[in-house]
Design a protein around this motif. Sequence first.
Motif, PDB file in Angstrom:
ATOM      1  N   LEU A  48      32.207  74.947  36.486  1.00 47.02           N
ATOM      2  CA  LEU A  48      31.656  73.612  36.320  1.00 47.02           C
ATOM      3  C   LEU A  48      30.224  73.675  35.761  1.00 47.02           C
ATOM      4  O   LEU A  48      29.863  72.935  34.842  1.00 47.02           O
ATOM      5  CB  LEU A  48      31.663  72.928  37.690  1.00 47.02           C
ATOM      6  CG  LEU A  48      32.097  71.496  37.688  1.00 47.02           C
ATOM      7  CD1 LEU A  48      32.843  71.160  38.953  1.00 47.02           C
ATOM      8  CD2 LEU A  48      30.891  70.652  37.571  1.00 47.02           C
ATOM      9  N   ALA A  49      29.453  74.589  36.315  1.00 51.68           N
ATOM     10  CA  ALA A  49      28.068  74.765  35.854  1.00 51.68           C
ATOM     11  C   ALA A  49      28.056  75.185  34.381  1.00 51.68           C
ATOM     12  O   ALA A  49      27.306  74.622  33.570  1.00 51.68           O
ATOM     13  CB  ALA A  49      27.365  75.801  36.719  1.00 51.68           C
ATOM     14  N   LEU A  50      28.894  76.141  34.028  1.00 51.52           N
ATOM     15  CA  LEU A  50      28.948  76.595  32.628  1.00 51.52           C
ATOM     16  C   LEU A  50      29.296  75.428  31.710  1.00 51.52           C
ATOM     17  O   LEU A  50      28.719  75.267  30.641  1.00 51.52           O
ATOM     18  CB  LEU A  50      29.982  77.716  32.469  1.00 51.52           C
ATOM     19  CG  LEU A  50      29.541  79.090  32.983  1.00 51.52           C
ATOM     20  CD1 LEU A  50      30.721  80.061  33.006  1.00 51.52           C
ATOM     21  CD2 LEU A  50      28.404  79.648  32.121  1.00 51.52           C
ATOM     22  N   GLY A  51      30.240  74.605  32.155  1.00 54.50           N
ATOM     23  CA  GLY A  51      30.655  73.447  31.369  1.00 54.50           C
ATOM     24  C   GLY A  51      29.540  72.422  31.201  1.00 54.50           C
ATOM     25  O   GLY A  51      29.535  71.637  30.250  1.00 54.50           O
ATOM     26  N   LEU A  52      28.594  72.423  32.121  1.00 49.40           N
ATOM     27  CA  LEU A  52      27.433  71.522  32.009  1.00 49.40           C
ATOM     28  C   LEU A  52      26.319  72.169  31.184  1.00 49.40           C
ATOM     29  O   LEU A  52      25.287  71.554  30.954  1.00 49.40           O
ATOM     30  CB  LEU A  52      26.892  71.168  33.400  1.00 49.40           C
ATOM     31  CG  LEU A  52      27.747  70.252  34.280  1.00 49.40           C
ATOM     32  CD1 LEU A  52      27.142  70.151  35.687  1.00 49.40           C
ATOM     33  CD2 LEU A  52      27.880  68.862  33.675  1.00 49.40           C
ATOM     34  N   GLY A  53      26.533  73.436  30.803  1.00 49.55           N
ATOM     35  CA  GLY A  53      25.511  74.133  30.025  1.00 49.55           C
ATOM     36  C   GLY A  53      24.477  74.843  30.879  1.00 49.55           C
ATOM     37  O   GLY A  53      23.363  75.104  30.434  1.00 49.55           O
ATOM     38  N   ILE A  54      24.865  75.156  32.120  1.00 47.83           N
ATOM     39  CA  ILE A  54      23.957  75.876  33.024  1.00 47.83           C
ATOM     40  C   ILE A  54      24.334  77.356  32.984  1.00 47.83           C
ATOM     41  O   ILE A  54      25.477  77.700  33.295  1.00 47.83           O
ATOM     42  CB  ILE A  54      24.079  75.318  34.458  1.00 47.83           C
ATOM     43  CG1 ILE A  54      23.600  73.867  34.485  1.00 47.83           C
ATOM     44  CG2 ILE A  54      23.306  76.190  35.463  1.00 47.83           C
ATOM     45  CD1 ILE A  54      24.051  73.080  35.693  1.00 47.83           C
ATOM     46  N   HIS A  55      23.384  78.197  32.603  1.00 44.96           N
ATOM     47  CA  HIS A  55      23.702  79.619  32.465  1.00 44.96           C
ATOM     48  C   HIS A  55      23.046  80.481  33.534  1.00 44.96           C
ATOM     49  O   HIS A  55      23.241  81.691  33.569  1.00 44.96           O
ATOM     50  CB  HIS A  55      23.397  80.091  31.042  1.00 44.96           C
ATOM     51  CG  HIS A  55      24.316  79.443  30.040  1.00 44.96           C
ATOM     52  ND1 HIS A  55      25.590  79.901  29.806  1.00 44.96           N
ATOM     53  CD2 HIS A  55      24.169  78.319  29.302  1.00 44.96           C
ATOM     54  CE1 HIS A  55      26.185  79.099  28.926  1.00 44.96           C
ATOM     55  NE2 HIS A  55      25.347  78.128  28.610  1.00 44.96           N
ATOM     56  N   THR A  56      22.287  79.862  34.426  1.00 41.24           N
ATOM     57  CA  THR A  56      21.777  80.571  35.597  1.00 41.24           C
ATOM     58  C   THR A  56      22.979  80.978  36.446  1.00 41.24           C
ATOM     59  O   THR A  56      23.950  80.238  36.523  1.00 41.24           O
ATOM     60  CB  THR A  56      20.893  79.618  36.433  1.00 41.24           C
ATOM     61  OG1 THR A  56      19.890  79.084  35.590  1.00 41.24           O
ATOM     62  CG2 THR A  56      20.247  80.333  37.605  1.00 41.24           C
TER      63      THR A  56
END
Length: 157
Positions: A48-56
Amino acid sequence: MIEMKVELTSSEATIELGKLVAKQLNAGDVVVLDGDLGAGKTTFTKGLALGLGIHTVIKSPTFTIIREYQEGRLPLYHMDVYRLENGGGSDLGLEEYFDSDGVSVVEWAQFIADELPVDYLAIKFERTDNDDTRILSFEAHGEHFKHLILELSKHNG
Ligand code: ADP
Ligand code: MG
């Protein structure tokens, strides 16, 4: 009630589905994840985070309860309320997250059932006999997430 069940045969598949769900999310959306330890809740949240553009790297917030990620398309508030098994959820000010500019994802949401808003997307994670296979059941509570589940079911046949 609109529901959808999917079988995912690897953690990568669970991450991919998380990415797909993220594309459909808007500010103020609440996604709750239930299922035993190791069922895949945090793995799904990584997608979900990756899909939001979060790479941390997403770490389980078991001891901090809430971790915030601000670098994506929308802020992500990742909560693990396992430690609230015996209550205390009403003291956290969760409504402020649920009613915010970001997406809230709650692991072990059964422990804060009384705090949940009218509209939320519930995903139940179940293990199977196969170590790498999980069954995810999506359920829309309130009107808001029905559309998302219909869109997802197009992708998943
Ligand atoms: P939870 O947050 O529900 O306790 P985690 O996501 O932290 O669970 O852990 C799930 C574990 O199961 C990870 O080690 C992950 O690699 C593994 N796993 C194996 N198959 C799957 C799958 N299909 N979906 C999600 N995780 C899987
Ligand atoms: Mg977890």
